[in-house]
Design an enzyme around this catalytic site. Structure first.
Site, PDB file in Angstrom:
ATOM      1  CG  HIS A 257      -5.277 -11.705  -2.426  1.00 34.56           C
ATOM      2  ND1 HIS A 257      -6.452 -11.396  -3.085  1.00 34.56           N
ATOM      3  CD2 HIS A 257      -4.861 -10.543  -1.873  1.00 34.56           C
ATOM      4  CE1 HIS A 257      -6.720 -10.106  -2.937  1.00 34.56           C
ATOM      5  NE2 HIS A 257      -5.762  -9.572  -2.204  1.00 34.56           N
TER       6      HIS A 257
ATOM      7  CG  HIS B   9      -2.118  -0.931   0.999  1.00 30.03           C
ATOM      8  ND1 HIS B   9      -3.381  -0.673   1.492  1.00 30.03           N
ATOM      9  CD2 HIS B   9      -2.223  -2.116   0.350  1.00 30.03           C
ATOM     10  CE1 HIS B   9      -4.203  -1.653   1.161  1.00 30.03           C
ATOM     11  NE2 HIS B   9      -3.515  -2.551   0.469  1.00 30.03           N
TER      12      HIS B   9
END
Length: 741
Positions: free
Chosen positions: A269, A108
């Site tokens: 993920h 991020h």
């Protein structure tokens, strides 16, 4: 050099920050209002005053590159590995390992990068500051940075927050069994929030698309406050097909193709879980920017249950993608492709997906006695239903080694895209291979020219018959392609002769081609048959030609001055130049050359400030360069707008003298849009024509103050010397080698 970026307006930036703190109109008694509050059309020069050296507590002489070289990076990695598995009671680690949490933090931090203006990214560690530290998508990452504080404290100035966060992401991946592609340091920290336009939405999660569904440039994230896309689907609508379209556009605007995008999502993920133990609306408090001083910069306090561990709430989605979330496996792709998925909701009420034949097989992150079903986001299911993504996913599942390499390279690109060319990378873990997105340059296989050669080449250039203004325009076009947001472009490489730059309208391609042809002949004549090992690059000749022409113009003004010149540039090849990647660098406006394409949403003056910000210029530097380039007749298309002198080609301060002359009255042209006419107040005779960019140096109170300095009777020599200094700065913006000597 500090990264320089620009806001669409200061008020827009303040409005975003205020989303966490309350209404922008709510203010303490006596608090000052920005001039833009009263006069929104006032030209905002604050982007040219961002990240000044006075803000840096290490001082103007601090050299981060030197400090980093003293770092024992293996010791840092060891400390990170220890931190990964040392769970803290105040924020317990899922599965006893902070690795997935730190991967999200690094992702991020870097994932705000966008190609259209080069803003965002890991450099500067802006995730520490508003608004990014309070974005919904960054919920609870305040805790990740606090977990790293003991390491940052230990190594201090030798490692920046930007480098530490990316390195921690790498170490986290490696500790969980994944082989990364490498690591380059060199991200200097910022010391204040950036003024970056993140979207026009009045609140977080506002749609960044217009009424026609078009995502506004230069944005990449589809909704305000998200890094990429909404994991529940566009605007929370669980439509995997529409989500795939959002993913492709958002990741594409962040420099990722389909294969890189799928590798990143599937790789990321593979680890960790989502957190949605209960409703965020009922349980979670304000973001860090809105919290009280006693919170000490932490936000999202959770009043439900313990507020942490099993009760953690972040996105509102809940669950893991695999049964082993702290090791690298192929389970994400196997699970995604191997199950039929049905829509359901998390305990927090968020849309997510579960296997049609769901079984409780996923260990709980904190209670080993509990098991849970697998889950997927709508954006995960999108990778299965989209034909192009699905094809890649199946290939990766069948060829794990191919997937591992693709993820490693995509992760490296994600975390290094805004760091610039490889010349800026620091440390022993920098990959030896050159990657096309790094804008690689060849290594010079010859000796660099010396002072006598420089003098000889200047004479040859000036004797070539090339118009001096064309030499100046070509040098400026080459060097001013640089942008300090992601350190791309610039004169090094002479890419002005290569596609796509050789076709940019702002550069007057036909005129540039003639100049380059003559300079190539001079280059060939100088290099041919030499026995001393010296050669000159076309990149050096382009800059030298412009500098020689500036010196000639200064002599015409009565000043014998030498423009500093540092040889050492090389010539890139077309194979080293990604046409699509470089296309986003093409200016749609350049006030320094009085160029402005129709269709721009922002004014010519605003875009001048934007361009100056990308060139890392100050207000005085921008001012003197505009005045000087007008005097040197360097406009695109040989336009006479703003050439406020009867002696074009002479480096004089006449632009400022004549602009501020009260015997001239300025009015909009009745026949030419975007043009102003300056007429004699008494006779009405036409004296000059100008653009809004030219006139803003008389209309903006702050710019006029600087223009008055250069228009003064005692400023002739100062003007010349300041212009030469600013010119030289622009010519050397991409000479990272000079800054490391």
């Amino acid at each position: 050099m500090q990264r320089n970026r620009i806001a669409k307006s200061v008020l827009a930036a303040l409005a975003v920050i205020a989303m966490s703190a309350g209404s922008i109109s709510a203010r303490a008694d006596g608090a000052p209002r920005a001039n833009g509050f009263w006069w929104p059309e006032t030209l905002d020069l604050s982007p040219l005053r961002q990240h000044d050296v006075e803000s840096n507590p290490y001082g103007k002489d601090f050299d981060y590159a030197q400090a980093f070289q003293k770092l024992d990076i293996e010791a840092v990695k060891k400390d990170i590995r220890t931190t990964l598995t040392t769970s803290q009671d105040w924020w317990p680690a899922d599965y006893g390992n902070y690795g997935p949490f730190f991967i999200r933090m690094a992702w991020h931090g870097a994932g705000t990068y966008r190609t259209y203006d080069g803003r965002g990214g890991a450099g500067g560690a802006q995730q520490r500051f508003e608004p990014l530290n309070s974005w919904p998508d960054n919920a609870n990452l305040d805790k990740a940075r606090r977990l790293l504080w003991p390491i940052k404290k230990k190594y201090g100035q030798n490692i920046s927050w930007g480098d530490l966060m990316v390195l921690t992401g790498n170490v986290a991946l490696e500790s969980m069994g994944f082989q990364t592609f490498g690591f380059g340091g060199g991200r200097e920290d910022d010391w204040q929030s950036d003024l970056v336009y993140w979207g026009a939405g009045p609140k977080f999660m506002s749609n960044n698309r217009d009424k026609n569904g078009k995502l506004e440039k230069p944005l990449a994230a589809t909704q305000m406050g998200l890094i990429y896309v909404n994991p529940e689907g566009p605007n929370g609508n669980p439509d995997p097909v529409a989500a795939a379209q959002d993913i492709r556009e958002a990741f594409g605007r962040m420099a990722m193709n389909d294969e890189e995008t799928l590798a990143l999502i599937a790789g990321g993920h593979t680890f960790g879980k989502a957190h949605g133990a209960a409703s965020p609306d009922k349980c979670v408090g304000v973001a860090p920017a809105g919290a009280g001083v006693e919170a000490q910069g932490l936000g999202w306090a959770n009043k439900c249950g313990t507020g942490k561990g099993v009760d953690t709430i972040t996105s509102g989605l809940e669950g893991a993608w695999s049964v082993d979330p702290v090791h690298f496996t192929m389970q994400y792709l196997d699970n995604l492709l191997g199950h039929d998925w049905v829509l359901t909701k998390s305990p927090a009420g968020a849309h997510q997906w579960m296997p049609k034949d769901a079984q409780s097989i996923v260990p709980d992150a904190h209670d080993p006695s509990k098991l849970h079903p697998l889950m997927m986001f709508t954006t995960d299911i999108a990778l299965k239903v989209d034909p192009a993504y699905s094809k890649i996913a199946k290939r990766f599942e069948e060829h794990p080694d191919e997937f591992k390499l693709a993820f490693a390279k995509a992760w490296f690109k994600l975390t290094h895209r805004d760091l610039g060319p490889k010349a800026r990378y620091l440390g022993k873990d920098v990959p030896k291979v050159d990657l096309i997105w790094q804008d690689p340059l060849p290594v010079a296989g010859y000796q660099t020219i010396g002072a006598a050669d420089i003098a000889d080449l200047k004479s040859r250039i000036l004797a070539s018959g090339l118009p001096k203004s064309e030499l100046i325009k070509t040098a400026w076009a080459s060097a001013a392609s640089f942008r300090g947001t992601d350190y791309r472009g610039g004169a090094n490489g002479a890419r002005i002769r290569l596609a796509p730059e050789n076709g940019w309208a702002v550069n007057d391609p036909a005129s540039v081609a003639k100049v380059l042809k003559s300079l190539e002949a001079i280059q060939s004549g100088f290099n041919k048959g030499r026995t001393d090992g010296k050669q000159v690059s076309l990149a050096d000749l382009i800059v030298l030609g412009g500098s020689a022409a500036v010196e000639d113009a200064a002599r015409k003004a009565g000043y014998d001055i030498t423009v500093p010149f540092a040889p050492g540039r090389v010539d890139a090849t077309q194979a080293q130049t990604d046409v699509a990647s470089f296309a986003v660098l093409e200016p749609t406006a350049d006030g320094f050359r009085n160029y402005y394409q129709k269709g721009n949403e922002r004014s010519p003056a605003e875009l001048l400030v934007d361009r100056a910000s990308k060139l890392d210029l100050t207000v005085p530097e921008m001012t003197v360069l505009v005045g000087g380039l007008r005097a040197l007749d360097a406009n695109t298309g040989h336009s006479k707008l703003g050439v406020l002198t009867n002696h074009p080609g002479t480096l004089s301060n006449e632009f400022f003298v004549n602009l501020l002359d009260m015997s001239t009255e300025w009015k909009k042209s009745p026949s030419a849009d975007g043009t102003y006419e300056g007429r004699d107040r008494k006779t009405g005779a036409l004296r000059w024509t100008a653009s809004p960019v030219d006139l803003v140096f008389g209309s903006s109170s702050e710019l006029r103050a600087v223009a008055e300095v250069y228009a003064s009777d005692d400023a002739h020599e100062k003007f010349v010397r300041d212009f030469v200094a600013a010119w030289t700065k622009v010519m050397n913006l991409d000479r990272f080698d000079l800054k490391r000597i």
